[in-house]
Write a protein that holds these residues in place. Structure first.
Motif, PDB file in Angstrom:
ATOM      1  N   ASP A 151      10.856   5.381 -16.151  1.00 34.92           N
ATOM      2  CA  ASP A 151      11.600   4.340 -16.883  1.00 34.92           C
ATOM      3  C   ASP A 151      10.707   3.753 -17.982  1.00 34.92           C
ATOM      4  N   PRO A 152      10.769   4.307 -19.202  1.00 36.25           N
ATOM      5  CA  PRO A 152       9.877   3.821 -20.274  1.00 36.25           C
ATOM      6  C   PRO A 152      10.087   2.341 -20.610  1.00 36.25           C
ATOM      7  N   ARG A 153      11.348   1.859 -20.467  1.00 28.72           N
ATOM      8  CA  ARG A 153      11.587   0.428 -20.801  1.00 28.72           C
ATOM      9  C   ARG A 153      10.911  -0.489 -19.790  1.00 28.72           C
ATOM     10  N   LEU A 154      11.002  -0.098 -18.529  1.00 29.37           N
ATOM     11  CA  LEU A 154      10.342  -0.890 -17.479  1.00 29.37           C
ATOM     12  C   LEU A 154       8.825  -0.824 -17.679  1.00 29.37           C
ATOM     13  N   ASN A 155       8.359   0.354 -18.025  1.00 27.17           N
ATOM     14  CA  ASN A 155       6.925   0.551 -18.248  1.00 27.17           C
ATOM     15  C   ASN A 155       6.438  -0.370 -19.375  1.00 27.17           C
ATOM     16  N   ALA A 156       7.209  -0.417 -20.470  1.00 27.31           N
ATOM     17  CA  ALA A 156       6.813  -1.236 -21.621  1.00 27.31           C
ATOM     18  C   ALA A 156       6.807  -2.722 -21.245  1.00 27.31           C
TER      19      ALA A 156
ATOM     20  N   PHE B 266       6.909  -7.135  -9.407  1.00 26.88           N
ATOM     21  CA  PHE B 266       7.628  -7.035 -10.682  1.00 26.88           C
ATOM     22  C   PHE B 266       8.368  -5.692 -10.762  1.00 26.88           C
ATOM     23  N   ILE B 267       7.676  -4.637 -10.360  1.00 22.53           N
ATOM     24  CA  ILE B 267       8.281  -3.303 -10.424  1.00 22.53           C
ATOM     25  C   ILE B 267       9.350  -3.161  -9.332  1.00 22.53           C
ATOM     26  N   TYR B 268       9.028  -3.691  -8.134  1.00 28.09           N
ATOM     27  CA  TYR B 268       9.995  -3.628  -7.014  1.00 28.09           C
ATOM     28  C   TYR B 268      11.315  -4.313  -7.387  1.00 28.09           C
ATOM     29  N   GLU B 269      11.185  -5.482  -8.026  1.00 32.27           N
ATOM     30  CA  GLU B 269      12.391  -6.258  -8.346  1.00 32.27           C
ATOM     31  C   GLU B 269      13.244  -5.573  -9.416  1.00 32.27           C
ATOM     32  N   SER B 270      12.676  -4.657 -10.164  1.00 28.46           N
ATOM     33  CA  SER B 270      13.447  -3.903 -11.156  1.00 28.46           C
ATOM     34  C   SER B 270      13.873  -2.543 -10.620  1.00 28.46           C
ATOM     35  N   SER B 271      13.610  -2.297  -9.361  1.00 27.86           N
ATOM     36  CA  SER B 271      13.900  -0.983  -8.790  1.00 27.86           C
ATOM     37  C   SER B 271      15.219  -0.997  -8.032  1.00 27.86           C
ATOM     38  N   PRO B 272      15.752   0.189  -7.719  1.00 26.01           N
ATOM     39  CA  PRO B 272      17.005   0.232  -6.938  1.00 26.01           C
ATOM     40  C   PRO B 272      16.831  -0.349  -5.532  1.00 26.01           C
ATOM     41  N   TRP B 273      15.563  -0.513  -5.060  1.00 22.86           N
ATOM     42  CA  TRP B 273      15.349  -1.053  -3.709  1.00 22.86           C
ATOM     43  C   TRP B 273      15.516  -2.577  -3.646  1.00 22.86           C
ATOM     44  N   SER B 274      15.448  -3.185  -4.803  1.00 25.82           N
ATOM     45  CA  SER B 274      15.571  -4.656  -4.807  1.00 25.82           C
ATOM     46  C   SER B 274      17.014  -5.034  -4.458  1.00 25.82           C
TER      47      SER B 274
ATOM     48  N   TYR C   2       0.835  -1.218   0.000  1.00 24.26           N
ATOM     49  CA  TYR C   2       0.000   0.000   0.000  1.00 24.26           C
ATOM     50  C   TYR C   2       0.864   1.261   0.000  1.00 24.26           C
ATOM     51  N   ILE C   3       2.126   1.141   0.499  1.00 29.31           N
ATOM     52  CA  ILE C   3       3.012   2.312   0.494  1.00 29.31           C
ATOM     53  C   ILE C   3       3.801   2.385  -0.812  1.00 29.31           C
ATOM     54  N   PHE C   4       4.117   1.201  -1.364  1.00 23.87           N
ATOM     55  CA  PHE C   4       4.977   1.152  -2.559  1.00 23.87           C
ATOM     56  C   PHE C   4       4.239   1.588  -3.825  1.00 23.87           C
ATOM     57  N   GLU C   5       2.904   1.559  -3.760  1.00 24.27           N
ATOM     58  CA  GLU C   5       2.061   1.851  -4.935  1.00 24.27           C
ATOM     59  C   GLU C   5       2.503   3.151  -5.636  1.00 24.27           C
ATOM     60  N   GLU C   6       2.636   4.246  -4.880  1.00 21.66           N
ATOM     61  CA  GLU C   6       2.988   5.547  -5.481  1.00 21.66           C
ATOM     62  C   GLU C   6       4.411   5.495  -6.042  1.00 21.66           C
ATOM     63  N   THR C   7       5.289   4.851  -5.300  1.00 19.62           N
ATOM     64  CA  THR C   7       6.679   4.724  -5.766  1.00 19.62           C
ATOM     65  C   THR C   7       6.701   3.966  -7.093  1.00 19.62           C
ATOM     66  N   ALA C   8       5.888   2.911  -7.177  1.00 13.37           N
ATOM     67  CA  ALA C   8       5.840   2.099  -8.404  1.00 13.37           C
ATOM     68  C   ALA C   8       5.356   2.933  -9.588  1.00 13.37           C
ATOM     69  N   GLU C   9       4.363   3.738  -9.337  1.00 15.04           N
ATOM     70  CA  GLU C   9       3.854   4.599 -10.421  1.00 15.04           C
ATOM     71  C   GLU C   9       4.951   5.544 -10.908  1.00 15.04           C
ATOM     72  N   ALA C  10       5.671   6.125  -9.952  1.00 12.40           N
ATOM     73  CA  ALA C  10       6.748   7.054 -10.315  1.00 12.40           C
ATOM     74  C   ALA C  10       7.838   6.337 -11.099  1.00 12.40           C
ATOM     75  N   LEU C  11       8.156   5.110 -10.670  1.00 11.30           N
ATOM     76  CA  LEU C  11       9.193   4.330 -11.369  1.00 11.30           C
ATOM     77  C   LEU C  11       8.805   4.088 -12.823  1.00 11.30           C
ATOM     78  N   LEU C  12       7.547   3.734 -13.048  1.00 14.56           N
ATOM     79  CA  LEU C  12       7.086   3.469 -14.420  1.00 14.56           C
ATOM     80  C   LEU C  12       7.126   4.750 -15.256  1.00 14.56           C
ATOM     81  N   ARG C  13       6.787   5.861 -14.631  1.00 12.84           N
ATOM     82  CA  ARG C  13       6.823   7.141 -15.355  1.00 12.84           C
ATOM     83  C   ARG C  13       8.247   7.470 -15.787  1.00 12.84           C
TER      84      ARG C  13
END
Ligand SMILES: [Zn+2]
Length: 592
Positions: free
Chosen positions: A542-547, A569-577, A529-540
């Motif tokens: 990183d166009p390759r991750l978004n695709a 999926f997004i977390y594992e591609s993020s710098p936090w993983s 529930y906290i990561f949701e906003e971070t995930a949205e920002a990450l997709l915005r």
């Protein structure tokens, strides 16, 4: 390197005592017979551990040509012994090698229910030392090392009921050791104190031929004795050629002159031998597979469970004698092939890590069998197999002895092991591997693996949940290495062992034996529930991750239906993983 030369004893006569009793008049009475010394295999009785060690001790006390030494402790808390027969009274491996001797190592009782070798080795030692065996002359070229009983815990647990299908001896030991480990699967993981005692000894003595004595299960056939040789394809070509062209033909021919014609080990490709046999692939977990990594020619003797115990002991004894015979009559060739094999190993740049049987290629083997038949079982009501001994046959059957390499790797200049893995470093040390610690923190250009896939066995197997079918992804780049990390150069004798232990895809690697399971676990997580906003920002951002995310969501219905999987999926591609997850910690310093 020891330069001390051996003191050659000019008088090789036995001391008065056990082997040639001296009477009061001073003349030598004949040596005692086998039954007098306590061997009772002819009565279907195998030696108990204490009796066996007592017999060796008395032989050692009575002869300048024999010595009994303690080599460490077993898991049962009892000492492991080694009995050495050396014709010139020299008991130091360096000195023996300098004097041109070859070394034969006989290991018994790794499975103490299969005790033929325990009795056969006492018989062999007694015959050679008492002068009753004409093969004693071969001791001038070969030193014999006998490990009387390797699995002492199993040997002490005697019962008539451990071997359901076996025809004697009346009482026998148990397969598992005091920790319930099968020691003939222990030579890479080295869980047992027994193995940790034996491995440094093997490295110290570096035998030329190693024999492990067993009794088989499986099909019925007329042979009393069968043989597994260390797989030729795992050897350097010099040793493979020598084994195939010289040693095996000699041993099979020699055994036909005894009452015990020998067959290759009977491992049927289907249910019965008639359809053909497969050559056994002795991976490094087995004694023969382990020793062959050090250019030792290794044999595993398998006597047949249905044959009377006296015959099983005698057939093993004949094979041990004929091995001694071969080594003495091919002493120079044995040394030459080993020297050549070391040269070849030093030049090797590719190593095979995994094999599969080649079922399209076979040799033809003349084999003696019994007709395999089926009849309805009175017990289960189903068809049951039986072998009809009244219908023996002899014919050529396929022998699938070849394997195809399925995974190989290039040889790096060195491996580097972080100090966090002392169990791994300790095993390399016991194997005589030369290593050096990094004296300061440094950054090295290296290759490193991520574990992509593996299968884990269940239930447990020999104290582990081993992995198999391991697949990796290799990457390269600068790696931060801490002081105290252990550098393992590959330009050394133990190169094959190092590769098979440290390459995660190798059949018996430390990774597959669970030494690195910590990396298979994620330590850090996220709250959805906290990561949701971070995930949205990450997709915005990183166009390759978004695709990639949108593609997976469109193609994978289960993924699309699972919000947590999508965030992960997004977390594992993020710098936090965490980057240590699935990252194999041993790195490769590439060859320049
Ligand atoms: Zn066995």
């Amino acid at each position: 390197m020891a330069t001390r030369t051996c003191v050659k004893l000019l008088i090789l006569l036995l001391l008065p005592g056990y082997l040639a009793a001296q009477d009061s008049s001073g003349s030598h009475s004949p040596a005692k017979g086998e039954s007098d010394i306590g061997l009772r295999y002819k009565e279907n009785i195998s030696l108990e551990w204490e009796e066996c060690i007592g017999l060796y001790r008395r032989m050692a006390d009575s002869s300048d040509r024999a010595r009994l030494i303690e080599i460490g402790y077993s898991d049962a808390g009892k000492p492991l012994h080694l009995f050495i027969i050396s014709a010139d009274g020299c008991f130091e491996p360096e000195d023996l090698r300098e004097s041109g001797k070859n070394i034969l190592f006989i290991n018994n009782g790794i499975h103490p229910g299969e005790s033929c070798g325990i009795d056969a080795s006492v018989k062999l030692a007694y015959g050679l030392l008492s002068g009753r065996d004409e093969y004693a002359e071969f001791l001038s070229r070969t030193t014999i090392l006998i490990l009387p009983v390797f699995n002492i815990g199993g040997a002490l647990k005697r019962s008539p009921y451990h071997r359901a299908n076996q025809n004697g001896p009346r009482e026998h030991g148990f397969r598992g050791n005091a920790r319930n480990l099968d020691l003939n699967r222990d030579f890479m993981k080295m869980d047992a104190a027994n193995t940790r005692a034996l491995v440094p000894l093997l490295r110290k003595w570096d035998p030329d031929v190693f024999i492990d004595t067993h009794t088989s299960n499986g099909a019925d056939y007329p042979y009393t004795i069968t043989l597994i040789n260390s797989h030729e394809q795992r050897h350097e070509s010099a040793s493979a050629h020598f084994l195939r062209q010289e040693m095996l033909p000699f041993l099979y021919a020699a055994m036909t002159k005894t009452p015990y014609e020998m067959s290759p080990y009977v491992w049927s490709i289907k249910t019965t031998p008639e359809d053909g046999l497969i050559g056994f692939m002795d991976y490094p977990r087995y004694t023969s597979g382990y020793t062959s990594m050090f250019n030792c020619l290794s044999l595993t003797v398998e006597t047949h469970m249905f044959k009377p115990y006296p015959d099983r002991v005698l057939s093993t004894w004949h094979l041990l004698r004929e091995s001694l015979h071969f080594m003495a009559t091919h002493s120079d060739e044995l040394k030459a092939q080993k020297a050549k094999a070391w040269k070849q190993k030093r030049r090797r740049r590719q190593f095979v890590l995994e094999w599969k049987p080649d079922t399209l290629r076979c040799d033809s083997l003349l084999f003696k069998g019994y007709a395999a038949r089926y009849r309805k079982s009175k017990l289960t009501g189903h068809q049951r197999l039986y072998y009809d001994r009244s219908e023996p046959w002899e014919k050529k059957i396929p022998y699938y002895r070849y394997y195809i390499p399925t995974i190989s790797c290039s040889l790096p200049e060195a491996y580097l092991i972080p100090p966090a893995w002392p169990e791994v470093i300790e095993r390399l040390r016991l194997n005589g591997v030369e290593m050096q610690p990094l004296d300061r923190d440094t950054i090295l250009r290296a290759e490193y693996y991520y574990i992509e896939d593996f299968h884990t066995a269940s239930p447990s197997y020999n104290g582990h949940y081993p992995h198999s079918s391991t697949r990796v992804r290799k990457e390269s780049g600068p790696v931060e290495c801490m002081a105290g990390s252990i550098l393992v150069p590959t330009k050394q004798k133990a190169v094959e062992y190092i590769v098979q232990a440290l390459e995660p895809q190798a059949h018996d690697s430390f990774f597959n034996w669970n030494f690195f399971d910590e990396i298979l676990y994620r330590n850090e997580y996220f709250s959805p529930y906290i990561f949701e906003e971070t995930a949205e920002a990450l997709l915005r951002e990183d166009p390759r991750l978004n695709a990639a995310f949108r593609k997976k969501k469109a193609e994978d219905a289960a993924f699309a239906a699972d919000p947590y999987s999508q965030l992960r999926f997004i977390y594992e591609s993020s710098p936090w993983s965490e980057d240590s997850y699935m990252r194999y910690p041993v790195i490769r310093i590439p060859a320049r």
